[in-house]
Design a protein around this motif. Sequence first.
Motif, PDB file in Angstrom:
ATOM      1  N   THR A 120       0.996  -1.300   0.092  1.00  0.00           N
ATOM      2  CA  THR A 120       0.037   0.088   0.083  1.00  0.00           C
ATOM      3  C   THR A 120       0.962   1.174   0.051  1.00  0.00           C
ATOM      4  OG1 THR A 120      -0.176  -0.276   2.600  1.00  0.00           O
ATOM      5  CG2 THR A 120      -2.002  -1.299   1.061  1.00  0.00           C
ATOM      6  N   ASP A 167      -4.272   3.278  -1.143  1.00  0.00           N
ATOM      7  CA  ASP A 167      -4.066   2.961   0.504  1.00  0.00           C
ATOM      8  C   ASP A 167      -5.342   2.027   0.559  1.00  0.00           C
ATOM      9  OD1 ASP A 167      -1.948   4.571   0.673  1.00  0.00           O
ATOM     10  OD2 ASP A 167      -3.101   6.096   1.584  1.00  0.00           O
ATOM     11  N   PHE A 190     -10.268  -0.107  -0.758  1.00  0.00           N
ATOM     12  CA  PHE A 190      -9.148   0.506  -1.757  1.00  0.00           C
ATOM     13  C   PHE A 190      -9.503   1.949  -1.941  1.00  0.00           C
ATOM     14  CE2 PHE A 190      -8.659  -3.996  -1.443  1.00  0.00           C
ATOM     15  CZ  PHE A 190      -7.404  -4.341  -1.697  1.00  0.00           C
ATOM     16  N   THR A 240      -4.142   7.048  -2.754  1.00  0.00           N
ATOM     17  CA  THR A 240      -3.254   7.118  -1.996  1.00  0.00           C
ATOM     18  C   THR A 240      -2.725   8.273  -1.522  1.00  0.00           C
ATOM     19  OG1 THR A 240      -0.914   6.186  -1.313  1.00  0.00           O
ATOM     20  CG2 THR A 240      -1.133   6.781  -3.461  1.00  0.00           C
TER      21      THR A 240
END
Length: 191
Positions: free
Chosen positions: A71, A76, A112, A115
């Motif tokens: 990740t 992330d 999910f 990020t």
Amino acid sequence: MLEYAQLGWPVCVGAHPLDEGGRACSCDRVGCPEPGMHPLSPAWQMQATTDTALLTRWWEMEPQANAILPTGRVFDVFDVPSTVGLPALAAMDAASFETGPVAANGDRVLFFVATRGAPDDEDEWWSCHLDADPETIDSTPGLRWHCRDSYVLAPSSTLPNGGAVTWIRPADGRPLPDPLRVLDWLADAFE
């Protein structure tokens, strides 16, 4: 594993449980604290790749291996108890919120999200008390935010109890949702 590489998601080889009792691990470490739920190599961050030829070779050598998704690179992951994650997912659906990929990992749900990344300038990095890495999992039983220096088991990986990580909403290449918007939904579900 190749489907993840096609999405641009780096993958590396993970250990796998050797029995359904969940006590034995392919890493051969006596008393492994996380049987089948960790990378095989301590160099997993450097090994993770989207190179399909390399991934094919790895899984030919280790066909039972679990897949590890690092990740903090492409995505992330919010990792929450299913007692919170499933009602939050239902609320998101009722509001027509685009959840992005969602997976079930035993009694946990994985969301999910886009990020926060790993900025070139460390001063730009903003940490959060929800950040989880492999060493802090046990101390964060509620909401965990897997970002850089962490990983999750990829769907189709085998869990120590003999079950598998499965997709609730599979990854389909669409943009991932904003983490703060998903965090709002999850925070509401925790209340």
